[in-house]
Scaffold this motif. Structure first.
Motif, PDB file in Angstrom:
ATOM      1  N   ARG A  15      38.504  10.516 -32.353  1.00  0.00           N
ATOM      2  CA  ARG A  15      38.934  10.952 -31.021  1.00  0.00           C
ATOM      3  C   ARG A  15      40.415  11.348 -31.007  1.00  0.00           C
ATOM      4  NH1 ARG A  15      35.394   9.101 -26.739  1.00  0.00           N
ATOM      5  NH2 ARG A  15      33.512   8.187 -27.639  1.00  0.00           N
ATOM      6  N   MET A  16      41.225  10.633 -31.772  1.00  0.00           N
ATOM      7  CA  MET A  16      42.647  10.965 -31.807  1.00  0.00           C
ATOM      8  C   MET A  16      42.880  12.287 -32.530  1.00  0.00           C
ATOM      9  SD  MET A  16      44.309   8.884 -29.998  1.00  0.00           S
ATOM     10  CE  MET A  16      45.980   9.328 -30.465  1.00  0.00           C
ATOM     11  N   ARG A  17      42.088  12.575 -33.556  1.00  0.00           N
ATOM     12  CA  ARG A  17      42.218  13.867 -34.228  1.00  0.00           C
ATOM     13  C   ARG A  17      41.831  14.994 -33.274  1.00  0.00           C
ATOM     14  NH1 ARG A  17      40.611  10.817 -38.766  1.00  0.00           N
ATOM     15  NH2 ARG A  17      38.393  11.071 -38.297  1.00  0.00           N
ATOM     16  N   ASP A  18      40.811  14.745 -32.465  1.00  0.00           N
ATOM     17  CA  ASP A  18      40.398  15.736 -31.476  1.00  0.00           C
ATOM     18  C   ASP A  18      41.485  15.938 -30.429  1.00  0.00           C
ATOM     19  OD1 ASP A  18      38.310  17.400 -30.110  1.00  0.00           O
ATOM     20  OD2 ASP A  18      38.563  15.872 -28.566  1.00  0.00           O
ATOM     21  N   LEU A  19      42.091  14.830 -29.983  1.00  0.00           N
ATOM     22  CA  LEU A  19      43.163  14.907 -28.993  1.00  0.00           C
ATOM     23  C   LEU A  19      44.360  15.678 -29.547  1.00  0.00           C
ATOM     24  CD1 LEU A  19      44.367  14.091 -26.260  1.00  0.00           C
ATOM     25  CD2 LEU A  19      45.098  11.934 -27.315  1.00  0.00           C
ATOM     26  N   ARG A  20      44.690  15.408 -30.812  1.00  0.00           N
ATOM     27  CA  ARG A  20      45.815  16.106 -31.453  1.00  0.00           C
ATOM     28  C   ARG A  20      45.532  17.611 -31.542  1.00  0.00           C
ATOM     29  NH1 ARG A  20      47.296  14.223 -37.393  1.00  0.00           N
ATOM     30  NH2 ARG A  20      45.199  15.080 -37.721  1.00  0.00           N
TER      31      ARG A  20
END
Length: 207
Positions: A15-20
């Motif tokens: 999810r954090m990679r997607d947010l980034r």
């Protein structure tokens, strides 16, 4: 949003990679100023993460296994193939599947989510159902011989499924070794393999 992410620890990295990625895209489009929130934030990638799907070539190898040479593994083989052709049906749902849930299509309610599921009965699925008639089992309402009328309480059912899943996983690992599949096959892999192969076929939208 961030609090929601941190609550789901298992999927935090994804999810954090997607947010980034979304943040960086917004910067490129000039929608926000680049404040570099990810400058000192690293997202670890587990390089030893186990595979959760096999490809079409490996799947065909598994299907080609001749259980007549190893009759001990017949039931596990049939379970694997049935699970795949039933849209990656979860092992627990396979165990709980009742004869009354099979008509012109396969209709059941998923144990994990209580979501109603309907799956077409393909020719291969029908063949598996015929083969199951040759597998010894007690006369009860279940399609597969994992549960019996003896297993009445939720605890009895859960314990029985856990025990049979352990043996099932051992069996499909044996089959994988015989046909030259190096992936660590489990009941979990079957479900993801169906979704992955279907996606890569390009014939079905991700939704």
């Amino acid at each position: 949003y961030f609090l929601a992410l941190t609550h789901d620890v298992g999927g935090l990295g994804v999810r954090m990679r997607d947010l980034r990625a979304r943040y960086n895209e917004a910067v490129k489009l000039g929608l926000i100023d680049d404040l570099e929130p990810f400058k000192h934030y690293s997202i670890k990638v587990n390089k030893n993460k186990r595979r959760i799907a096999i490809n079409k070539e490996e799947l065909d190898k598994f299907f080609a296994f001749d259980y007549n040479e190893y009759p001990k593994y017949k039931l596990s083989y049939l379970t694997f193939v049935f699970s795949y052709y039933s849209a990656g049906m979860n092992f627990t749902d396979v165990c709980k599947l009742e004869k009354g849930q099979i008509g012109d299509e396969l209709s059941y309610r998923r144990s994990k989510t209580s979501k109603p599921i309907k799956v077409p009965l393909y020719e291969r699925t029908k063949e598996i159902l015929k083969e199951l008639l040759t597998v010894p089992k007690e006369n009860n309402g279940y399609v597969f011989p994992y549960l019996t009328d003896f297993h009445k309480s939720d605890t009895q059912i859960d314990n029985r499924i856990k025990k049979t899943r352990t043996q099932y996983n051992k069996d499909i690992k044996f089959i994988a070794g015989k046909v030259g599949i190096t992936a660590n096959l489990t009941s979990y892999v079957v479900r993801h393999s169906f979704a992955t192969i279907l996606y890569h076929s390009g014939n079905v939208p991700i939704e």
